[in-house]
Write a protein that holds these residues in place. Structure first.
Motif, short mmCIF file in Angstrom:
data_model
loop_
_atom_site.label_atom_id
_atom_site.label_comp_id
_atom_site.label_asym_id
_atom_site.label_seq_id
_atom_site.Cartn_x
_atom_site.Cartn_y
_atom_site.Cartn_z
N VAL A 12 0.92 -1.20 0.17
CA VAL A 12 0.19 -0.09 0.26
C VAL A 12 0.81 0.84 0.39
CG1 VAL A 12 -0.20 0.05 2.48
CG2 VAL A 12 -1.98 0.88 1.23
N GLN A 13 0.58 2.21 -0.89
CA GLN A 13 0.91 4.03 -1.15
C GLN A 13 1.11 4.06 1.07
OE1 GLN A 13 -0.51 5.69 -4.00
NE2 GLN A 13 1.07 4.65 -4.82
N PRO A 14 1.98 5.23 0.89
CA PRO A 14 2.21 6.10 2.29
C PRO A 14 0.54 6.79 2.62
CG PRO A 14 3.90 5.78 1.56
CD PRO A 14 3.24 5.21 0.32
N LEU A 86 -1.11 5.16 6.98
CA LEU A 86 0.06 3.71 6.80
C LEU A 86 1.49 4.97 6.70
CD1 LEU A 86 -1.77 0.47 5.69
CD2 LEU A 86 -0.35 1.12 7.61
N LYS A 87 2.41 4.65 7.90
CA LYS A 87 3.64 4.97 6.75
C LYS A 87 4.61 3.97 6.50
CE LYS A 87 2.36 8.44 10.70
NZ LYS A 87 3.18 8.77 12.24
N PRO A 88 5.74 4.42 5.98
CA PRO A 88 6.91 3.38 5.60
C PRO A 88 7.16 2.17 6.77
CG PRO A 88 6.76 5.42 4.45
CD PRO A 88 5.88 5.56 5.39
N ASP A 90 6.16 1.62 9.16
CA ASP A 90 4.65 0.01 9.66
C ASP A 90 5.10 -0.58 8.84
OD1 ASP A 90 2.17 2.90 9.50
OD2 ASP A 90 3.37 2.51 11.56
N THR A 91 6.14 -0.58 7.50
CA THR A 91 6.36 -2.07 7.01
C THR A 91 6.75 -2.83 7.49
OG1 THR A 91 6.44 -0.58 4.92
CG2 THR A 91 8.09 -2.57 5.71
N THR A 129 3.26 -4.04 3.39
CA THR A 129 4.27 -3.45 3.46
C THR A 129 4.29 -1.68 1.81
OG1 THR A 129 5.26 -5.24 1.83
CG2 THR A 129 6.25 -3.13 1.55
N VAL A 130 4.44 -0.32 3.28
CA VAL A 130 4.13 0.59 2.90
C VAL A 130 5.23 1.15 2.26
CG1 VAL A 130 3.19 2.66 3.81
CG2 VAL A 130 3.33 0.41 4.90
N SER A 131 5.28 1.26 0.94
CA SER A 131 5.63 2.43 -0.11
C SER A 131 5.42 2.74 -1.45
CB SER A 131 6.96 1.46 -0.54
OG SER A 131 7.94 1.03 -1.57
N SER A 132 5.96 3.71 -1.57
CA SER A 132 5.31 4.73 -3.01
C SER A 132 6.29 3.92 -4.43
CB SER A 132 5.91 5.99 -2.92
OG SER A 132 6.73 6.47 -2.31
#
Length: 132
Positions: A12-14, A86-88, A90-91, A129-132
């Motif tokens: 998911v994206q931030p 969500l924030k990176p 939180d991955t 996974t929280v990433s753009s």
């Protein structure tokens, strides 16, 4: 066979949201406090949130307060973790765990509920996974 199964993880994206589910089989969750934990490589598994058997008490680690919400549906034998904003950081791999209720409610102790030692059953984990 007593089993906990997590689902709902993913990429998911931030700023996005995910809802994790923890479903029990082979036993009912009515008598269990359920905790959500997360683990990243090189670090110890740590408690994120917890809900007691009645659902009356919950607790959260400071870094997720106001963003994550734990809930339970005993009719479905399932506990949920709604994760918003969500924030990176939180991955992690997220695990649910069950603690059989005893004379003391661990959800109210700021240290006990976060300690894996007190939990009897564990799921296999789901990757978030929280990433753009």
């Amino acid at each position: 066979q007593l089993q906990l199964v997590e689902s709902g993880g993913g990429l998911v994206q931030p700023g996005g949201s995910l809802r994790l589910s923890c479903a029990a089989s082979g036993f009912t969750l009515d008598d269990y406090t359920i905790g959500w934990f997360r683990e990243v490589p090189g670090k110890e598994r740590d408690g994120v949130s917890v809900i007691n058997a009645s659902g009356a008490n919950t607790n959260y680690v400071a870094t997720v307060k106001g963003r994550f919400t734990i809930s339970r549906d005993d009719a479905k034998n399932t506990v949920y973790l709604q994760m918003n904003s969500l924030k990176p950081e939180d991955t992690a791999v997220y695990y649910c765990a069950a603690h059989r209720m005893g004379p003391r409610d661990i959800t109210t102790d700021p240290l006990m509920w976060r300690m894996p030692y007190f939990y009897d059953y564990w799921g296999q984990g789901t990757q978030v996974t929280v990433s753009s």
